[in-house]
Design an enzyme around this catalytic site. Structure first.
Site, mmCIF file in Angstrom:
data_model
loop_
_atom_site.group_PDB
_atom_site.id
_atom_site.type_symbol
_atom_site.label_atom_id
_atom_site.label_comp_id
_atom_site.label_asym_id
_atom_site.label_seq_id
_atom_site.Cartn_x
_atom_site.Cartn_y
_atom_site.Cartn_z
ATOM 1 N N THR A 81 0.864 -1.182 0.000
ATOM 2 C CA THR A 81 0.000 0.000 0.000
ATOM 3 C C THR A 81 0.897 1.227 0.000
ATOM 4 O O THR A 81 1.496 1.568 1.021
ATOM 5 C CB THR A 81 -0.919 0.007 1.246
ATOM 6 O OG1 THR A 81 -1.699 -1.193 1.249
ATOM 7 C CG2 THR A 81 -1.851 1.214 1.219
ATOM 8 N N LYS A 83 -7.270 1.448 -3.241
ATOM 9 C CA LYS A 83 -6.936 0.896 -1.924
ATOM 10 C C LYS A 83 -7.003 1.977 -0.849
ATOM 11 O O LYS A 83 -7.570 1.776 0.237
ATOM 12 C CB LYS A 83 -5.542 0.262 -1.960
ATOM 13 C CG LYS A 83 -5.000 -0.187 -0.599
ATOM 14 C CD LYS A 83 -5.808 -1.313 0.009
ATOM 15 C CE LYS A 83 -5.296 -1.725 1.398
ATOM 16 N NZ LYS A 83 -4.021 -2.428 1.367
ATOM 17 N N LYS A 131 -0.271 4.374 8.987
ATOM 18 C CA LYS A 131 0.484 4.712 7.779
ATOM 19 C C LYS A 131 -0.433 4.849 6.570
ATOM 20 O O LYS A 131 -0.329 5.792 5.779
ATOM 21 C CB LYS A 131 1.556 3.652 7.534
ATOM 22 C CG LYS A 131 2.441 3.888 6.307
ATOM 23 C CD LYS A 131 1.922 3.223 5.038
ATOM 24 C CE LYS A 131 1.904 1.706 5.150
ATOM 25 N NZ LYS A 131 1.425 1.075 3.867
#
Length: 422
Positions: free
Chosen positions: A106, A179, A246
């Site tokens: 990601t 995502k 994150k």
């Protein structure tokens, strides 16, 4: 010679599949079970990890460059943009012409664009981050969000289906963008539920009853994910709290997601970063009952302490700032004999500490001042009036015979309420 094909020649003849060796870079919680699935599916796999690890049935490489040297398909599954860029920078010179890189971490669409610029001409790139955690990675039920050129997607689709359902989202970068959009909804929803349960419990609502009722609403699947941690305590890490923070940081999110990120960062600072995201429920509940993890605050913009205290501590939405005095980076008194100069210096240090946590003097709930000479209160008051305007906070001012170092005339400590959005 006429009937033999090298892997490079195979890419030219059959652009719609990858039948050569696969290189898998990153054997963390998600990467290791994914690499094992490739081996079980009959693929020739070479693996590499920063900390040497092995996967039964796969060849282990000593470096990322070595791992990709003979690969037709390179898969990266690493912690974030910086790690992916570092690893592919090292590996890029050894990538074969016609190879295809599938980035499954990601990292966000901007980082994907940066990778495209990093890779040699003739090397394809697909961004294919996944939805799901360790269990789905092991049993092949992840959702793969794949973005890229149609030809590149066609070449790797069969491999990606080893990991689960493939959802093609569009051109290059679209998988990475999708995502982040999904996580910007899912993670804040979980944080919101944690806060909801904590507030309800504080109001006397039975947690089990609340979960049962919520289980009959559109939140049912989320309730079932968090019920085990609420009833039985910490669960094995599937998606770490630190990675969740994150991911939200990459998303460029709105107000609700920003608040969720700040809360998660507080939990990370309290030492929960490696625990499962569901640990946020215990963290929030502890905050409501007064036993939340304490976050130590020592901004780089303020001269370092002597190691015996922190400039501030934060718990929940309260910030407690230690008494500040007029000492510079070398531990020397600033403005000796000058109350105005020392007052200005102290107020500036307080402002920097408050700003580090998203606060200002407007958020101060109480200010306590220690003076060695009350007859000079007026000098201090003029300085304070330039920094604290409007309705003043609660305040205490006392005279003391001396402070901890000769030459110091004033020390000030404050308590502040951190705005909810921060």
């Amino acid at each position: 010679m006429g009937c033999m094909k090298s892997s490079r020649w195979w890419n030219v003849l059959a652009p719609h599949s990858v039948n050569g060796m696969i290189s898998f870079l990153g054997l963390g919680r998600m990467g290791a079970p994914m690499a094992r699935r490739l081996v079980a599916a009959g693929h020739e796999v070479t693996v590499w990890n920063r900390t040497p690890r092995t996967v039964e049935g796969a060849v282990s490489a000593a470096t990322a460059a070595e791992a990709v040297a003979k690969a037709d398909l390179v898969i990266t599954m690493l912690t974030g943009p910086a790690a992916v860029r570092e690893v592919l920078t090292a590996a890029a010179p050894e990538l074969r012409p016609g190879a295809l890189v599938v980035e499954m971490s990601t990292i966000g669409p901007e980082a994907v664009t940066g990778l495209r610029d990093l890779l040699p001409p003739g090397v394809g790139l697909v961004d294919a981050p996944v939805l799901g955690s360790v269990g789905p990675a092991a049993d092949g039920t992840l959702t793969v969000l794949a973005g890229g050129d149609a030809g590149d997607l066609a070449r790797c689709r069969e491999v990606l289906e080893v990991f689960g359902r493939v959802r093609e989202s569009g051109g290059p970068g679209s998988g990475a963008a999708l995502k982040l959009a999904v996580m910007s909804a899912l993670v804040p929803a979980q944080v919101l539920l944690a806060e909801n349960l904590a507030h309800a419990a504080a109001a006397g609502v039975d947690t089990g009853t609340l979960l049962d009722v919520l289980g009959g609403t559109p939140l049912a699947s989320l309730v079932e994910r968090v019920r085990p941690v609420v009833e039985n305590g910490p669960q094995p890490t599937a998606y770490s709290l630190g990675l969740a923070a994150k991911d939200l940081g990459l998303a460029g999110h709105g107000t609700l997601a920003a608040a969720a990120e700040e809360l998660l960062l507080g939990a990370v600072s309290a030492g929960l970063g490696d625990q499962d995201l569901t640990a946020v429920f215990g963290y929030v509940t502890a905050g409501r009952t007064g036993s939340a993890g304490v976050r130590k605050v020592n901004p780089a913009s303020v001269p370092a302490t002597n190691g015996y205290y922190s400039h501030a501590t934060r718990t929940g939405d309260l910030l407690f700032v230690s008494g500040q005095v007029a000492l510079d980076e070398e531990g020397r008194v600033v403005g000796e004999g000058d109350m105005t100069r020392q007052s200005e210096y102290v107020m500036e240090m307080l402002a920097r500490i408050l700003a580090d946590q998203g606060c200002s003097f407007d958020d101060v709930t109480h200010i306590r001042t220690f003076l060695t000479d009350m007859s000079r209160l007026r000098e201090y008051g003029e300085v304070r009036g330039r920094h604290i305007t409007g309705e003043p906070p609660a305040s205490t001012t006392v005279e003391v015979s001396r402070l901890f170092m000769p030459g110091l005339m004033i020390e000030i400590e404050v308590v502040a309420a951190i705005p909810a959005a921060r």
